[in-house]
Design a protein around this motif. Structure first.
Motif, PDB file in Angstrom:
ATOM      1  N   GLN A 161      53.940 163.418  17.006  1.00  0.00           N
ATOM      2  CA  GLN A 161      55.067 164.326  16.770  1.00  0.00           C
ATOM      3  C   GLN A 161      54.620 165.793  16.834  1.00  0.00           C
ATOM      4  O   GLN A 161      55.295 166.626  17.426  1.00  0.00           O
ATOM      5  CB  GLN A 161      55.723 164.031  15.415  1.00  0.00           C
ATOM      6  CG  GLN A 161      56.994 164.799  15.176  1.00  0.00           C
ATOM      7  CD  GLN A 161      58.086 164.458  16.192  1.00  0.00           C
ATOM      8  OE1 GLN A 161      58.236 163.319  16.614  1.00  0.00           O
ATOM      9  NE2 GLN A 161      58.837 165.457  16.604  1.00  0.00           N
ATOM     10  N   ARG A 162      53.452 166.094  16.250  1.00  0.00           N
ATOM     11  CA  ARG A 162      52.914 167.462  16.316  1.00  0.00           C
ATOM     12  C   ARG A 162      52.660 167.878  17.769  1.00  0.00           C
ATOM     13  O   ARG A 162      52.943 169.013  18.162  1.00  0.00           O
ATOM     14  CB  ARG A 162      51.615 167.573  15.515  1.00  0.00           C
ATOM     15  CG  ARG A 162      51.819 167.921  14.068  1.00  0.00           C
ATOM     16  CD  ARG A 162      50.495 168.310  13.400  1.00  0.00           C
ATOM     17  NE  ARG A 162      49.784 167.177  12.834  1.00  0.00           N
ATOM     18  CZ  ARG A 162      50.151 166.536  11.734  1.00  0.00           C
ATOM     19  NH1 ARG A 162      51.230 166.889  11.088  1.00  0.00           N
ATOM     20  NH2 ARG A 162      49.440 165.523  11.288  1.00  0.00           N
TER      21      ARG A 162
ATOM     22  N   GLU B 209      56.076 168.552  19.417  1.00  0.00           N
ATOM     23  CA  GLU B 209      56.690 169.787  18.916  1.00  0.00           C
ATOM     24  C   GLU B 209      55.950 171.039  19.374  1.00  0.00           C
ATOM     25  O   GLU B 209      56.575 172.064  19.638  1.00  0.00           O
ATOM     26  CB  GLU B 209      56.782 169.748  17.395  1.00  0.00           C
ATOM     27  CG  GLU B 209      57.810 168.761  16.890  1.00  0.00           C
ATOM     28  CD  GLU B 209      57.783 168.569  15.382  1.00  0.00           C
ATOM     29  OE1 GLU B 209      56.956 169.197  14.695  1.00  0.00           O
ATOM     30  OE2 GLU B 209      58.606 167.751  14.892  1.00  0.00           O
ATOM     31  N   SER B 210      54.628 170.963  19.488  1.00  0.00           N
ATOM     32  CA  SER B 210      53.850 172.134  19.902  1.00  0.00           C
ATOM     33  C   SER B 210      53.900 172.357  21.411  1.00  0.00           C
ATOM     34  O   SER B 210      53.548 173.426  21.894  1.00  0.00           O
ATOM     35  CB  SER B 210      52.389 171.979  19.470  1.00  0.00           C
ATOM     36  OG  SER B 210      51.725 171.024  20.295  1.00  0.00           O
TER      37      SER B 210
ATOM     38  N   ALA C 190      52.509 160.899  13.264  1.00  0.00           N
ATOM     39  CA  ALA C 190      52.596 162.319  12.906  1.00  0.00           C
ATOM     40  C   ALA C 190      51.841 163.182  13.917  1.00  0.00           C
ATOM     41  O   ALA C 190      52.317 164.263  14.299  1.00  0.00           O
ATOM     42  CB  ALA C 190      52.055 162.551  11.496  1.00  0.00           C
ATOM     43  N   GLU C 191      50.682 162.726  14.371  1.00  0.00           N
ATOM     44  CA  GLU C 191      49.915 163.480  15.367  1.00  0.00           C
ATOM     45  C   GLU C 191      50.666 163.552  16.694  1.00  0.00           C
ATOM     46  O   GLU C 191      50.661 164.593  17.360  1.00  0.00           O
ATOM     47  CB  GLU C 191      48.524 162.857  15.570  1.00  0.00           C
ATOM     48  CG  GLU C 191      47.600 163.023  14.387  1.00  0.00           C
ATOM     49  CD  GLU C 191      47.341 164.475  14.027  1.00  0.00           C
ATOM     50  OE1 GLU C 191      47.048 165.286  14.937  1.00  0.00           O
ATOM     51  OE2 GLU C 191      47.445 164.812  12.832  1.00  0.00           O
TER      52      GLU C 191
END
Length: 118
Positions: free
Chosen positions: A19-20, A23-24, A16-17
Motif C-alpha cells: 500500500q505504501r 500511494e508513494s 502495508a508495504e
C-alpha cells in the motif's frame, strides 16, 4: 528453523508495504525479515515486490496460496478491465518462499475429513 523464529502478522506487514508503494508512486515494495503468512497477499498491477534476505512461511493449517493477483476471484477480475498485469517478485540475497508444513490437502483429500476444497 523453529516456528518461533517467524514473526506473526506477515500478511499485514506485506500488505502495508504494498500500500505504501502504491500511494508513494514508487510501485516497489521491499520485504525483509522472517514472517509467517496466514492468508494470501493480493498483488496489484504494476507492482514489484522485492524479497530481500527474508523468509516467508505459510502458517500451520493455512490452505491458501501465498500470493494472488489483486482481482482474483472478484467480479471485476472476470473482465478485461480487471486483468492484473506487470507483477514482479524478485529475490535478493537469501529469499525463501516456504509453503510451511505439509497440511494434507491434495486432490484426493479435498472436501474430506474437514479439509477445504482446493
Amino acid at each position: 528453523m523453529s516456528a518461533n523464529f517467524f514473526q506473526k502478522g506477515g500478511y499485514d506487514y506485506i500488505t502495508a508495504e504494498i500500500q505504501r508503494a502504491v500511494e508513494s508512486g514508487s510501485r516497489t515494495a521491499r520485504i525483509t525479515g522472517h514472517w509467517e503468512i496466514n492468508k494470501a497477499v493480493r498483488l496489484p498491477s504494476n507492482i514489484t515486490l522485492i524479497l530481500e534476505n527474508c523468509h516467508l512461511r505459510m502458517a500451520k493449517d493455512c490452505y491458501s496460496n501465498m500470493f494472488l493477483n489483486e482481482h482474483y476471484g472478484t467480479e471485476i477480475g472476470r473482465t478485461l478491465e480487471g486483468t492484473d498485469t506487470n507483477i514482479t517478485i524478485k529475490g535478493r540475497g537469501y529469499a525463501i518462499i516456504d509453503g510451511g508444513g505439509y497440511n494434507g490437502l491434495t486432490e484426493r483429500t479435498a472436501n474430506k475429513n474437514g479439509l477445504p476444497d482446493m
